[in-house]
Design an enzyme around this catalytic site. Structure first.
Site, PDB file in Angstrom:
ATOM      1  N   LEU A 171     -17.698 -32.441  -8.784  1.00  0.00           N
ATOM      2  CA  LEU A 171     -18.538 -33.635  -8.764  1.00  0.00           C
ATOM      3  C   LEU A 171     -17.673 -34.869  -8.498  1.00  0.00           C
ATOM      4  O   LEU A 171     -17.586 -35.788  -9.303  1.00  0.00           O
ATOM      5  CB  LEU A 171     -19.305 -33.778 -10.073  1.00  0.00           C
ATOM      6  CG  LEU A 171     -20.568 -34.650 -10.014  1.00  0.00           C
ATOM      7  CD1 LEU A 171     -21.619 -33.978  -9.141  1.00  0.00           C
ATOM      8  CD2 LEU A 171     -21.135 -34.907 -11.401  1.00  0.00           C
ATOM      9  N   GLY A 172     -17.033 -34.857  -7.312  1.00  0.00           N
ATOM     10  CA  GLY A 172     -16.297 -36.026  -6.853  1.00  0.00           C
ATOM     11  C   GLY A 172     -17.241 -36.995  -6.165  1.00  0.00           C
ATOM     12  O   GLY A 172     -18.454 -36.972  -6.392  1.00  0.00           O
ATOM     13  N   ILE A 174     -18.347 -37.158  -3.044  1.00  0.00           N
ATOM     14  CA  ILE A 174     -19.369 -36.513  -2.227  1.00  0.00           C
ATOM     15  C   ILE A 174     -20.333 -35.719  -3.102  1.00  0.00           C
ATOM     16  O   ILE A 174     -21.555 -35.810  -2.946  1.00  0.00           O
ATOM     17  CB  ILE A 174     -18.709 -35.612  -1.161  1.00  0.00           C
ATOM     18  CG1 ILE A 174     -17.999 -36.482  -0.118  1.00  0.00           C
ATOM     19  CG2 ILE A 174     -19.752 -34.714  -0.486  1.00  0.00           C
ATOM     20  CD1 ILE A 174     -17.201 -35.700   0.906  1.00  0.00           C
ATOM     21  N   ARG A 196     -12.340 -31.729 -14.762  1.00  0.00           N
ATOM     22  CA  ARG A 196     -12.436 -32.705 -15.842  1.00  0.00           C
ATOM     23  C   ARG A 196     -13.886 -33.147 -15.983  1.00  0.00           C
ATOM     24  O   ARG A 196     -14.661 -33.120 -15.024  1.00  0.00           O
ATOM     25  CB  ARG A 196     -11.564 -33.940 -15.558  1.00  0.00           C
ATOM     26  CG  ARG A 196     -11.929 -34.652 -14.272  1.00  0.00           C
ATOM     27  CD  ARG A 196     -11.063 -35.853 -13.985  1.00  0.00           C
ATOM     28  NE  ARG A 196     -11.379 -36.459 -12.699  1.00  0.00           N
ATOM     29  CZ  ARG A 196     -12.368 -37.311 -12.493  1.00  0.00           C
ATOM     30  NH1 ARG A 196     -13.150 -37.658 -13.507  1.00  0.00           N
ATOM     31  NH2 ARG A 196     -12.594 -37.827 -11.300  1.00  0.00           N
ATOM     32  N   ILE A 253     -20.353 -27.132   1.702  1.00  0.00           N
ATOM     33  CA  ILE A 253     -20.043 -28.239   2.618  1.00  0.00           C
ATOM     34  C   ILE A 253     -18.583 -28.668   2.446  1.00  0.00           C
ATOM     35  O   ILE A 253     -18.197 -29.734   2.910  1.00  0.00           O
ATOM     36  CB  ILE A 253     -20.989 -29.443   2.392  1.00  0.00           C
ATOM     37  CG1 ILE A 253     -21.102 -29.835   0.921  1.00  0.00           C
ATOM     38  CG2 ILE A 253     -22.363 -29.137   2.967  1.00  0.00           C
ATOM     39  CD1 ILE A 253     -20.035 -30.694   0.380  1.00  0.00           C
ATOM     40  N   ALA A 254     -17.777 -27.827   1.811  1.00  0.00           N
ATOM     41  CA  ALA A 254     -16.386 -28.179   1.509  1.00  0.00           C
ATOM     42  C   ALA A 254     -15.430 -27.529   2.512  1.00  0.00           C
ATOM     43  O   ALA A 254     -15.107 -28.112   3.547  1.00  0.00           O
ATOM     44  CB  ALA A 254     -16.051 -27.772   0.071  1.00  0.00           C
ATOM     45  N   ARG A 255     -14.996 -26.315   2.227  1.00  0.00           N
ATOM     46  CA  ARG A 255     -14.117 -25.555   3.116  1.00  0.00           C
ATOM     47  C   ARG A 255     -14.504 -24.081   3.068  1.00  0.00           C
ATOM     48  O   ARG A 255     -14.812 -23.539   2.002  1.00  0.00           O
ATOM     49  CB  ARG A 255     -12.642 -25.721   2.720  1.00  0.00           C
ATOM     50  CG  ARG A 255     -12.013 -27.038   3.152  1.00  0.00           C
ATOM     51  CD  ARG A 255     -11.963 -27.156   4.667  1.00  0.00           C
ATOM     52  NE  ARG A 255     -11.302 -28.357   5.140  1.00  0.00           N
ATOM     53  CZ  ARG A 255     -11.914 -29.487   5.450  1.00  0.00           C
ATOM     54  NH1 ARG A 255     -13.218 -29.594   5.269  1.00  0.00           N
ATOM     55  NH2 ARG A 255     -11.234 -30.523   5.912  1.00  0.00           N
ATOM     56  N   GLU A 284     -12.855 -20.560  10.893  1.00  0.00           N
ATOM     57  CA  GLU A 284     -13.246 -21.486  11.961  1.00  0.00           C
ATOM     58  C   GLU A 284     -12.201 -21.541  13.066  1.00  0.00           C
ATOM     59  O   GLU A 284     -11.004 -21.485  12.789  1.00  0.00           O
ATOM     60  CB  GLU A 284     -13.438 -22.897  11.382  1.00  0.00           C
ATOM     61  CG  GLU A 284     -14.624 -23.023  10.450  1.00  0.00           C
ATOM     62  CD  GLU A 284     -14.792 -24.442   9.926  1.00  0.00           C
ATOM     63  OE1 GLU A 284     -14.152 -25.367  10.482  1.00  0.00           O
ATOM     64  OE2 GLU A 284     -15.542 -24.624   8.968  1.00  0.00           O
ATOM     65  N   HIS A 302     -19.439 -27.181  11.180  1.00  0.00           N
ATOM     66  CA  HIS A 302     -18.562 -28.109  10.459  1.00  0.00           C
ATOM     67  C   HIS A 302     -18.819 -29.535  10.928  1.00  0.00           C
ATOM     68  O   HIS A 302     -17.904 -30.274  11.312  1.00  0.00           O
ATOM     69  CB  HIS A 302     -17.093 -27.726  10.658  1.00  0.00           C
ATOM     70  CG  HIS A 302     -16.187 -28.311   9.612  1.00  0.00           C
ATOM     71  ND1 HIS A 302     -14.999 -27.740   9.249  1.00  0.00           N
ATOM     72  CD2 HIS A 302     -16.300 -29.434   8.844  1.00  0.00           C
ATOM     73  CE1 HIS A 302     -14.407 -28.461   8.322  1.00  0.00           C
ATOM     74  NE2 HIS A 302     -15.182 -29.503   8.057  1.00  0.00           N
TER      75      HIS A 302
END
Length: 345
Positions: A171-172, A174, A196, A253-255, A284, A302
């Site tokens: 939960l950064g 984005i 955290r 939606i990350a990597r 990819e 992507h």
């Protein structure tokens, strides 16, 4: 006193021209443009760009032709180099710890594409609940029977996301923006797992519930969203995917390398997972053909963060990082500052 030197990799600045004038007023700018990796290595070895203090890369698809920033490349910048500010949110292509050992701050630009990625994530989440891919492909097929099949049968297997739970891994900036959109637009219940716990006022703003144990969150999430940076290992493997709530959905939606794709295929084929939405892929630009053949899997190339607004922001934030470092000694979006504690190598 001579001005510090900045190495500008890739194309010319396209939007933030006034800010680039400020950059030119503070730095002597040298250019590498877009060159092959070996040519870039030879230029660094020959000190073609001089003793530069900063590296600026304003676009993710230019100036990156030199490939991954691994020990081969990171050993080559001059000892004077202190900051590398690049476009893009992810930084799996650069060894940020090794840069830190050399005393070089690495600054990404995730904040610039937050809105674009969040919008795409919401669309992928909706697609996994509503089977938009099935419906879209049936319509585009121009096949009457496929159209009728979708028209008659989708309603029996799709759901509205309203009131259901969205479990977010990471939960950064984005992840939080996605949580805001999902909670406000669809009244989804927000769960999250992170290294955290966030302050209580942040949690309350989206009614988020923190799970210190990832498996506990997976077991109760109707949809799991992967929004954490790649740290060198998978976040979801066969064991963790097996712990996901039956008939739940998975969105990434990350990597791509954060998920074991073989395990994901198996879970979808068995029916343990109802659907998946993937902006990113393990190998990819090669897409897993088994996933591509599934009508309950939505796929993008992507492009979740790809918009003009993101490009403008990437360009601007890189310059702001360099200027901030020069003026205050601190960058705005450094991701490896915590590891810079030893003398430069």
């Amino acid at each position: 006193m001579p001005r510090p030197v900045l190495l500008h990799c890739g194309d010319d600045v396209k939007w933030n021209h006034e800010l680039y004038k400020q950059l030119r007023a503070k730095f002597d700018i040298v250019r590498s443009h877009s060159i092959p990796r070996q040519e870039f290595i030879e230029a660094l070895r020959a000190k073609k760009f001089g003793d530069f203090e900063a590296i600026y890369r304003p676009f993710w698809n230019t100036g990156g032709e030199m490939g991954n920033w691994d020990d081969e490349l990171i050993s080559l910048p001059p000892p004077s180099c202190c900051i590398y500010a690049s476009a893009g949110a992810g930084f799996d292509w650069v060894d940020t710890r090794l840069l830190a050992k050399r005393g070089i701050l690495y600054c990404n630009a995730a904040a610039a594409c937050t809105e674009s990625v969040a919008d795409a994530a919401i669309w992928l989440i909706l697609s996994t609940f509503r089977a938009f891919t099935w419906s879209s492909l049936a319509a585009r097929s121009l096949n009457v029977e496929k159209f009728r099949d979708a028209n008659r049968n989708i309603a029996a297997v799709t759901h509205n996301p309203n009131g259901l739970s969205l479990g977010i891994i990471g939960l950064g900036k984005i992840g939080y923006r996605i949580a805001q959109k999902a909670h406000s637009a669809f009244d989804m219940r927000i769960l999250y797992n992170d290294i955290r716990r966030l302050p209580q006022d942040v949690e309350r703003s989206v009614d988020a519930k923190f799970y210190s144990n990832l498996d506990d969150m997976l077991a109760v999430s109707d949809c799991v969203l992967v929004a954490t940076p790649f740290g060198g290992s998978k976040v979801l493997n066969a064991s963790s995917i097996s712990k996901m709530k039956p008939k739940s959905r998975l969105v990434n939606i990350a990597r791509g390398k954060l998920i074991d794709e073989d395990a994901l295929v198996a879970a979808l084929e068995s029916g343990h997972l109802a659907a998946a939405g993937l902006d990113v892929h393990y190998d990819e630009p090669n897409v897993n053909p088994r996933l591509a053949a599934m009508r309950n899997v939505e796929m993008l190339s992507h492009t979740a963060g790809a918009s003009v607004e993101s490009h403008i922001g990437f360009e601007r934030l890189g310059m702001e990082n360099c200027l901030s470092w020069l003026e205050t000694g601190k960058a705005i979006t450094a991701v490896n500052a915590q590891w810079i504690h030893a003398p430069k190598l």
